[in-house]
Enzyme design. Structure first.
Site: not given
Ligand code: PLP
Length: 393
Positions: A58, A111, A183, A208
């Site tokens: 992590r 988005y 973004d 993407k």
């Protein structure tokens, strides 16, 4: 190899290089949750940050780190923070940059979930927001308040393909002491480098273009400065929205072909956009590579190519849109974008069907609007597929 001075394609292949002791050409997958220390002193040094040894996945892992270094280098940033999804990257930025009493200005066509979480969850923590059409600079200036801390932009926006002037946004951010977050999912660093245009932070849904193979969900934040990196990295670690090693390995593999994938898809997209623009059943086409795009010049200035995303309006509204959806044979009816397969989406009957007509129009969703994410199939087949589907109207 030190890839700092290498070209973009060489960086795609060699950046973030991790050499294992066996000399494998590809970084092995370090599928482990934890790492053992050589001694008590070594463990202490790792925790104190005095050794670059790993502790716990992590907090850091060779596969995740390789990907973070690579994307940061491609974006010309200080450091990358990999996350479990694009939305995790969005939330790491919100949580790190906004406190109770702060305000954010953003584009009204970002988005969907990036906006809906800001408007539904963050008000509980007294964070305010204003959404405007940021393709008009005055709208952004008018929305800024004394407590505004963040300017959050996505360009080109989805699915309206509206382009926001990033240099102008950076100037506004500087003058008003705001952090400019961009973004960059739609472009990837191959087509647009927001940090070079003055942004402070770039984020990606690596689901993407960066991964590009529609087989994982992942995100990334890249900061321009060490200070912002040190602010945001612990948020990812402690919230626990880290990637896992296999996800990072797949993304690093997909990223190697980013440039050739985009070049190929873009070459086809230019042909598809031309084909659609001259089709009698198409009302209009929005694509940054068409002279008819309202911000054609701006797009040419801040993007190195028009990309692979096209929106177009079929004549006959909802009914025609549905006919096209039900008639395509190769394009997949699916959300997401930036993969090797051509995807087709009709917001009015799919993603936005639950919204009122008024809300749809506010987001630029007209009834016959269809969005295409062009893949790397043969362009003749993509056009043939669209042609037989449009003929059904
Ligand atoms: C998909 C997407 C996101 C969210 O990313 P996930 O990986 O699905 O969480 C954020 N921004 C843009 C522009 C996107 O297309």
């Amino acid at each position: 190899m030190d890839t700092k001075k290498a070209g973009f394609n060489s960086k795609l292949i060699h950046a973030g290089g991790f050499k294992d002791t066996k000399g494998s050409a590809v970084t092995p997958i370090y599928q482990t949750s934890t790492f053992s220390f050589e001694s008590a002193d070594h463990g202490a040094a790792c925790f104190a940050g005095e050794s670059d040894g790993y502790i716990y996945t992590r907090l850091g892992n060779p596969n995740i780190e390789e990907l973070e270094k690579t994307v940061a280098e491609l974006e010309n940033g200080f450091g990358g923070i990999a996350t479990s999804s694009g939305m995790a990257a969005v939330n790491v930025c919100y949580l790190g940059l906004l406190s109770a009493g702060d305000h954010m200005v953003s584009h009204n066509a970002v988005y969907g979930p990036s906006r809906s979480i800001m408007e539904s969850l963050y008000p509980r923590f007294k964070v305010e927001s204003t959404y405007v059409d940021a393709t008009n600079i005055d709208n952004v200036l008018n929305a800024i308040r004394p407590n505004t801390k963040v300017l959050y932009i996505e360009t080109p926006a989805n699915p309206t393909i509206g382009i926001t002037d990033l240099k102008a946004m950076a100037k506004i951010a500087k003058e008003h002491n705001l952090k400019l977050v961009v973004d960059n999912t739609f472009c990837s660093p191959y087509l647009q480098k927001p940090l070079d245009l003055g942004a402070d932070i770039v984020l990606h849904s690596m689901t993407k273009f960066i991964n590009g193979h529609a087989d994982i969900v992942a995100g990334m934040v890249v900061t321009k400065t060490e200070e912002d990196y040190k602010l945001l990295k612990p948020i990812m670690m402690n919230i626990g929205c880290n990637m896992d090693p296999h996800q990072a390995w797949l993304t690093r593999r997909g990223l190697k072909t980013l440039a050739i994938r985009i070049e190929r898809a873009q070459e086809s997209a230019i042909k598809v956009a031309d084909y659609l623009e001259s089709h009698p059943k198409v009302e209009w086409v929005l694509y940054p590579g068409l002279k008819s795009h309202p911000q054609y010049e701006l797009g040419k200035e801040q993007m190195s190519g028009p990309g692979a995303m096209i929106s177009f309006e079929v004549k006959g509204g909802l009914k025609s849109g549905k006919i096209v959806m039900n008639s395509v044979k190769m394009a997949l009816l699916a959300v997401s974008l930036g993969g090797i397969e051509t995807l087709i989406q009709h917001p009015a009957s799919m993603t936005h069907s639950k919204l009122s007509d008024e809300k749809q129009l506010e987001g630029g969703i007209t009834k016959g609007l269809i969005r295409l994410s062009i893949g790397i199939e043969d362009v003749e087949d993509i056009i043939t597929d669209l042609d037989q589907a449009l003929a059904q109207i």
